[in-house]
Design a protein around this motif. Structure first.
Motif, PDB file in Angstrom:
ATOM      1  N   ALA A  90       7.125   6.245  10.331  1.00 42.00           N
ATOM      2  CA  ALA A  90       7.235   5.553   9.099  1.00 42.00           C
ATOM      3  C   ALA A  90       8.385   4.811   8.824  1.00 42.00           C
ATOM      4  N   ALA A  91       9.846   5.369   9.497  1.00 37.87           N
ATOM      5  CA  ALA A  91      11.099   4.492   9.125  1.00 37.87           C
ATOM      6  C   ALA A  91      11.058   2.821   9.512  1.00 37.87           C
ATOM      7  N   ALA A  92      10.266   2.869  10.902  1.00 39.73           N
ATOM      8  CA  ALA A  92       9.378   1.589  10.919  1.00 39.73           C
ATOM      9  C   ALA A  92       9.122   0.704  10.279  1.00 39.73           C
ATOM     10  N   GLU A  93       7.945   1.143   9.252  1.00 41.81           N
ATOM     11  CA  GLU A  93       7.712   1.199   8.655  1.00 41.81           C
ATOM     12  C   GLU A  93       8.184   0.702   7.330  1.00 41.81           C
ATOM     13  N   ALA A  94       8.506   1.733   7.004  1.00 42.79           N
ATOM     14  CA  ALA A  94       9.442   1.839   5.090  1.00 42.79           C
ATOM     15  C   ALA A  94      10.479   0.536   4.914  1.00 42.79           C
ATOM     16  N   VAL A  95      10.982   0.451   6.317  1.00 39.36           N
ATOM     17  CA  VAL A  95      12.808   0.003   7.072  1.00 39.36           C
ATOM     18  C   VAL A  95      11.673  -1.939   6.787  1.00 39.36           C
ATOM     19  N   ALA A  96      10.943  -2.946   7.683  1.00 42.48           N
ATOM     20  CA  ALA A  96       9.816  -3.370   7.511  1.00 42.48           C
ATOM     21  C   ALA A  96       9.637  -3.564   5.933  1.00 42.48           C
ATOM     22  N   GLY A  97       9.272  -3.010   4.811  1.00 44.59           N
ATOM     23  CA  GLY A  97       8.473  -2.643   4.126  1.00 44.59           C
ATOM     24  C   GLY A  97       9.187  -2.810   2.703  1.00 44.59           C
ATOM     25  N   ARG A  98      10.235  -2.709   3.170  1.00 45.43           N
ATOM     26  CA  ARG A  98      11.454  -2.126   1.773  1.00 45.43           C
ATOM     27  C   ARG A  98      11.832  -3.260   0.532  1.00 45.43           C
ATOM     28  N   GLU A  99      11.486  -4.207   1.288  1.00 47.68           N
ATOM     29  CA  GLU A  99      11.128  -5.039  -0.272  1.00 47.68           C
ATOM     30  C   GLU A  99      10.290  -4.370  -1.437  1.00 47.68           C
ATOM     31  N   GLU A 100      10.045  -3.954  -0.848  1.00 46.98           N
ATOM     32  CA  GLU A 100       8.297  -3.668  -2.086  1.00 46.98           C
ATOM     33  C   GLU A 100       8.560  -2.220  -3.013  1.00 46.98           C
ATOM     34  N   VAL A 101       9.849  -1.404  -2.527  1.00 47.14           N
ATOM     35  CA  VAL A 101      10.530  -0.406  -3.451  1.00 47.14           C
ATOM     36  C   VAL A 101      11.478  -0.725  -3.977  1.00 47.14           C
ATOM     37  N   ARG A 102      11.025  -0.510  -5.606  1.00 43.40           N
ATOM     38  CA  ARG A 102      12.264  -0.856  -7.365  1.00 43.40           C
ATOM     39  C   ARG A 102      13.424   0.358  -6.511  1.00 43.40           C
ATOM     40  N   PRO A 103      14.204  -0.254  -6.778  1.00 41.58           N
ATOM     41  CA  PRO A 103      15.503   0.962  -6.634  1.00 41.58           C
ATOM     42  C   PRO A 103      15.177   2.249  -8.018  1.00 41.58           C
TER      43      PRO A 103
END
Length: 292
Positions: free
Chosen positions: A213-226
């Motif tokens: 999940a950490a790998a997926e989260a970091v790879a997709g970080r641009e999809e999540v807004r602060p």
């Protein structure tokens, strides 16, 4: 090509990821005696916490092999992770007091933050070892919305423009972060059965899921807004002890809340969330002071 300029450009592009690691939400942990240095099972809990931190580090580097990874020890004394056992590719932030508390090491250069071993806020749940910052704080409300450690830390990261891309903990903590941060990835390492009980994954299974999940989260970080809260912000804090209220109102701008539901509620208005966050951290410290 100027090799110096090329190297500088490459270094500037290197992602910077912060992993904030708490203990109560780690797989296998359910009781205060496990999370307290005076407890008989604290040593085991430290090892479990360190192993989950390392799983997250490995996942980040699976996705971004060149990433600069910071790990913030974010439980209690901030001296729980076993330094000699932490993945040597990461930089460890430990000890307190320090700027930005559980988010030690974060700044505007950080690209994403991961919450590992987090728990649900005080009064919510059922959630394993639910509380907000410490037993001294019963509730924190920002513009009328109750926020626990998940919300407060997500908002502080959001103030710096940094998204929370992953959280691991029990099922209640995972639900809490999803209400605040659309698109965040979660890993439920245990199902809360009460304040001191859970049905959990085997620690090795939890780590494997966390790494993926950490790998997926970091790879997709641009999809999540602060998760950002615009200022000014109005804050109310319910304190557990009357003498802590007496200390709190010594802080400029902090007053006893008028018409509050509790005589132990203090209130203040901050120009932005960063200042509000720092005042809450100070209230936590005041809560540790006992009458002379």
């Amino acid at each position: 090509m100027d090799n110096h300029n090329h190297d500088s450009t490459e270094k500037a592009k290197r992602p910077r990821i912060l992993i904030s690691v708490d203990m109560e939400g780690v797989s296998g942990i359910v009781h205060p005696r496990e999370t307290n240095p005076d407890g008989y099972d604290y040593g085991r809990a430290r090892a479990l916490m360190t192993a989950e931190a390392n799983a997250a580090v490995a996942g980040v580097l699976d996705a971004e092999p060149g990433a600069e990874v910071w790990v913030a020890d974010a439980h209690g004394s901030y001296r729980n992770l076993l330094p000699e056992e932490v993945d040597r590719r990461a930089r460890l932030v430990r000890g307190k007091p320090r700027p930005l508390g559980m988010l030690g090491g974060i700044d505007e250069r950080t690209d994403a933050v991961l919450f590992v071993g987090y728990h649900v806020r005080a009064g919510a749940g059922p959630g394993v070892l639910a509380h907000t910052m410490s037993d001294a704080l019963l509730d924190v409300r920002v513009d009328g919305r109750s926020l626990g450690e998940i919300g407060l830390n997500a908002a502080m990261a959001g103030h710096l423009g940094v998204p929370v891309v992953l959280l691991s903990g029990d099922d209640a903590a995972c639900a809490e972060v999803r209400e605040l941060v659309p698109g965040v990835r979660t890993v439920a390492v245990k199902e809360a059965l009460g304040q001191f009980a859970a049905a959990g994954l085997h620690p090795e299974e939890a780590r494997e899921r966390l790494r993926r999940a950490a790998a997926e989260a970091v790879a997709g970080r641009e999809e999540v807004r602060p998760f950002a809260l615009s200022g000014p912000v109005a804050v109310e804090v319910d304190l557990a002890a009357a003498h802590t209220v007496d200390l709190a109102v010594l802080i400029p701008g902090v007053t006893r809340a008028e018409g509050a539901r509790s005589a132990r509620t203090v209130a203040f208005t901050a120009p932005d969330f960063a200042q509000a966050y720092r005042v809450v951290l100070l209230l936590v410290q005041l809560g540790s002071i006992r009458p002379a």
